[in-house]
Design a protein around this motif. Structure first.
Motif, PDB file in Angstrom:
ATOM      1  N   LEU A 177      -4.597  -0.766 -16.448  1.00 15.37           N
ATOM      2  CA  LEU A 177      -4.495   0.682 -16.559  1.00 15.37           C
ATOM      3  C   LEU A 177      -5.103   1.473 -17.690  1.00 15.37           C
ATOM      4  N   GLN A 178      -5.358   0.754 -18.949  1.00 13.50           N
ATOM      5  CA  GLN A 178      -5.817   1.431 -19.737  1.00 13.50           C
ATOM      6  C   GLN A 178      -7.619   1.757 -19.466  1.00 13.50           C
ATOM      7  N   SER A 179      -8.131   0.189 -18.708  1.00 12.77           N
ATOM      8  CA  SER A 179      -9.447   0.413 -18.193  1.00 12.77           C
ATOM      9  C   SER A 179      -9.696   0.610 -17.264  1.00 12.77           C
ATOM     10  N   ALA A 180      -8.974   0.965 -15.674  1.00 12.78           N
ATOM     11  CA  ALA A 180      -9.394   2.005 -14.828  1.00 12.78           C
ATOM     12  C   ALA A 180      -9.033   3.431 -14.913  1.00 12.78           C
ATOM     13  N   LEU A 181      -8.069   3.863 -16.041  1.00 10.19           N
ATOM     14  CA  LEU A 181      -8.071   5.244 -17.280  1.00 10.19           C
ATOM     15  C   LEU A 181      -9.576   5.571 -17.455  1.00 10.19           C
ATOM     16  N   ASN A 182     -10.302   4.263 -18.164  1.00 17.17           N
ATOM     17  CA  ASN A 182     -11.109   4.891 -18.661  1.00 17.17           C
ATOM     18  C   ASN A 182     -12.132   4.889 -18.406  1.00 17.17           C
TER      19      ASN A 182
ATOM     20  N   THR B 224       0.794  -1.378   0.073  1.00 11.81           N
ATOM     21  CA  THR B 224       0.034  -0.224  -0.318  1.00 11.81           C
ATOM     22  C   THR B 224       0.982   1.627  -0.504  1.00 11.81           C
ATOM     23  N   PRO B 225      -0.182   2.308  -0.503  1.00  8.79           N
ATOM     24  CA  PRO B 225       1.246   3.642  -0.496  1.00  8.79           C
ATOM     25  C   PRO B 225       2.008   4.203   0.577  1.00  8.79           C
ATOM     26  N   ASP B 226       0.837   3.618   2.109  1.00 10.80           N
ATOM     27  CA  ASP B 226       1.535   4.027   3.210  1.00 10.80           C
ATOM     28  C   ASP B 226       2.353   3.162   4.266  1.00 10.80           C
TER      29      ASP B 226
ATOM     30  N   ARG C  78      -3.121   8.074  -9.357  1.00 10.76           N
ATOM     31  CA  ARG C  78      -2.507   7.308  -8.298  1.00 10.76           C
ATOM     32  C   ARG C  78      -2.891   5.439  -8.296  1.00 10.76           C
ATOM     33  N   GLU C  79      -4.082   5.349  -7.971  1.00  9.89           N
ATOM     34  CA  GLU C  79      -5.235   4.515  -7.480  1.00  9.89           C
ATOM     35  C   GLU C  79      -5.557   3.624  -8.629  1.00  9.89           C
ATOM     36  N   CYS C  80      -5.483   4.244  -9.696  1.00  9.41           N
ATOM     37  CA  CYS C  80      -5.530   3.696 -11.662  1.00  9.41           C
ATOM     38  C   CYS C  80      -3.859   2.637 -11.540  1.00  9.41           C
ATOM     39  N   TYR C  81      -3.259   3.544 -11.457  1.00 11.50           N
ATOM     40  CA  TYR C  81      -1.442   2.294 -11.751  1.00 11.50           C
ATOM     41  C   TYR C  81      -1.443   1.664 -10.138  1.00 11.50           C
ATOM     42  N   ASP C  82      -1.718   1.754  -8.864  1.00 10.59           N
ATOM     43  CA  ASP C  82      -2.104   1.237  -8.273  1.00 10.59           C
ATOM     44  C   ASP C  82      -2.969  -0.802  -8.953  1.00 10.59           C
TER      45      ASP C  82
END
Length: 556
Positions: A472-477, A403-405, A516-520
């Motif tokens: 990533l593409q699906s999340a961004l779209n 996780t980021p933290d 960042r959530e999409c990259y995650d």
């Protein structure tokens, strides 16, 4: 009853192979006594002092090959910009890896025919020649030089391992392989830094030129010191050069190298330069399949196969090869995408990412040598395989929960368990392969091992890259249009985010968290694929038999 019959049939194949010794010139002996070496060195092929010097030279050879594989990582943009050819940048890296991966399978058979010494010296010459070509002022010539260097580098890696098996008994073999793995890992870890420092102070050409005298030194040292005893399989076939050339399966070699080059090229370009839906992609996949099928047919019907495919029927051989393949797929995936996570989700600099990977190098070094000493003391490796399996699965689950933290200590230790597991697997699978067949097959078996490892790294990262970009593409779209009302601007944001992870630092503040959530999500998709590969590797490893590790190079 059918199950019992199948088991007996498989055991029969293994028994037949272990009861016969086939020499490089295709003569079959029912007993190994005719091929026994005169044991003057307590089970070793040469005196200890000479062995240590040869082993050190082979370690340096492996270090060079690994260093050159990663040296361009910090030089790609520098070289491409110097020639004004950014479009050719990717070929600077892939040209070396393509020749290195495609040619490794044939070195085992060639060294059985011509001998280890002449092949190693030839690889040093190719390596030095390739590095020299890379100093010429032309981007296409540099790419060609990288390909020539890969021809030498692949041999230095594979033949170093094969030659150690000629010198050291299986019981001690893991220790020497552990040290070889340390040098290889050190070369991989320092290649980028070496290239960057030399480029900054002397110019990028010196990053290649300074490797030439080291390659020449290794070649000269091997010429004067690698003197194997009479009867060693590493001496090759006796006779005139025409007799030796007649032993080469040229058609099989061509078909194998051609199919691997196409497969690896398609894997490297798929999804980016080469669209998965294009006719070119489909044609190349079909062509590679046809060529590889022809290779299998040729190998089954020739008396001089370039790779002993029949050995794959031995359970331990096929299980070890698949274990290597799947583990390598998974390991290279997380080695690539954990740094991507640090960069895209946590906004770490290159220095921060690099320092968090340092513990993995030291732990893998300990794992390789430690596994070797364990096998030397106990003469077995099955418990090590089980231990590595536990570490691999738990380590991948640990990586997947990133996780980021996460805390700073965990950042430094995140990939340590999985890396420690992989270092154990590399050593144990090699010993399992070597101990599963007579010594006369060790070169071909080692080539099989390196082939599975090389293709595993390329295919693993390529497939993971396809998964990463798709998720990533699906999340961004899905997410960006709900934040950006302007369709043109939303499309631009998506395109920039797909092109570079650095965009997350340049994007408007109100969409940075979403990016960042999409990259995650995309990184977790790639890492989930890595877990699947590791699970397949663990499953494969459970089918390996534990064979006795001889204390002498004289063995069946």
């Amino acid at each position: 009853m059918k199950k019992v019959a199948v088991i007996e049939s498989i055991n029969g194949i293994e028994s037949d192979l272990e009861s016969q010794v086939i020499t490089p010139d295709n003569q079959v002996y029912g007993s190994t006594e005719e091929l026994n070496l005169i044991d003057k060195n307590d089970g070793y092929a040469v005196p200890r002092r000479q062995l240590y010097y040869i082993a050190f030279c082979l370690d340096i050879a492996a270090f060079l090959a690994a260093l050159d594989a990663t040296v361009v990582s910090t030089l790609l943009t520098v070289i491409a910009s110097d020639f004004g050819s950014l479009g050719s940048m990717s070929w600077l890296a892939t040209s070396y890896l393509l020749s290195c991966s495609a040619l490794q399978p044939i070195y085992g058979k060639l060294s059985d025919i011509f001998g280890r010494k002449i092949l190693l010296i030839g690889c040093c010459i190719f390596f030095a020649l390739g590095c020299g070509i890379c100093t010429i002022n032309s981007i296409n010539v540099v790419i060609f030089g990288r390909f020539i260097t890969g021809i030498g580098g692949s041999g230095l890696t594979c033949l170093s391992t094969i030659t150690l098996s000629d010198l050291v008994p299986p019981r001690d073999r893991g220790v020497y392989q552990g040290y070889l793995n340390i040098f290889f890992g050190l070369g991989t870890a320092t290649g980028g830094m070496f290239g960057g420092v030399i480029s900054d102070y002397l110019g990028w050409k010196y990053a290649f030129g300074l490797q030439i005298p080291i390659a020449i030194f290794v070649g000269i040292a091997i010429y004067f010191n690698l003197n194997l005893p009479e009867g060693s399989p590493g001496l090759g076939v006796r006779g005139h050069i025409r007799h030796k050339l007649s032993k080469i399966d040229f058609l099989g070699s061509f078909l194998l190298v051609s199919s691997l080059l196409i497969i690896l090229t398609v894997a490297s370009l798929a999804g980016n330069t080469l669209k998965l839906t294009s006719k070119t992609f489909a044609f190349l996949c079909i062509l590679a399949l046809v060529l590889f099928s022809c290779f299998i047919h040729v190998e089954k019907n020739t008396s001089q196969p370039i790779i002993p495919i029949d050995l794959m029927r031995i359970r331990t051989v096929s299980a070890s090869a698949l274990t290597n393949w799947f583990y390598t797929m998974g390991v290279f995936t997380y080695l690539f995408y954990v740094p991507v996570y640090y960069n895209s989700v946590m906004s770490f600099s290159g220095t921060k990412i690099g320092t968090r990977l340092i513990p993995n190098f030291f732990v893998t070094s300990i794992g390789s040598v430690g596994a070797g000493y364990y096998m030397k003391r106990t003469g077995g490796y099955r418990r090590l395989v089980y231990f590595a399996a536990f570490l691999a699965i738990s380590g991948m689950l640990n990586i997947l929960t990133i996780t980021p933290d996460i805390s700073i200590p965990r950042q430094f230790l995140l990939i340590v368990p999985a890396g420690f597991s992989y270092s154990i697997i590399l050593t144990t699978t090699l010993l399992a392969l070597i101990s599963a067949v007579p010594s006369k097959f060790q070169a071909g078996i080692t080539s099989i091992s390196y082939t599975f490892r090389a293709t595993g790294s390329t295919l693993g990262v390529s497939m993971a890259s396809a998964i990463f970009h798709q998720v990533l593409q699906s999340a961004l779209n899905r997410e960006i249009p709900s934040l950006v009302n302007d369709k043109a601007l939303a499309k631009e944001v998506i395109e920039k985010a797909l092109e570079s992870t650095d965009y997350v630092n340049e994007a408007p503040e109100f969409i940075k968290t979403t990016l960042r959530e999409c990259y995650d999500c995309a990184c977790k998709g790639a890492l989930s694929y890595a877990l699947v590969c590791i699970l397949l590797g663990v499953t494969s490893s459970l089918f390996m038999k534990e064979n006795s590790l001889s204390k002498s190079i004289n063995r069946q």
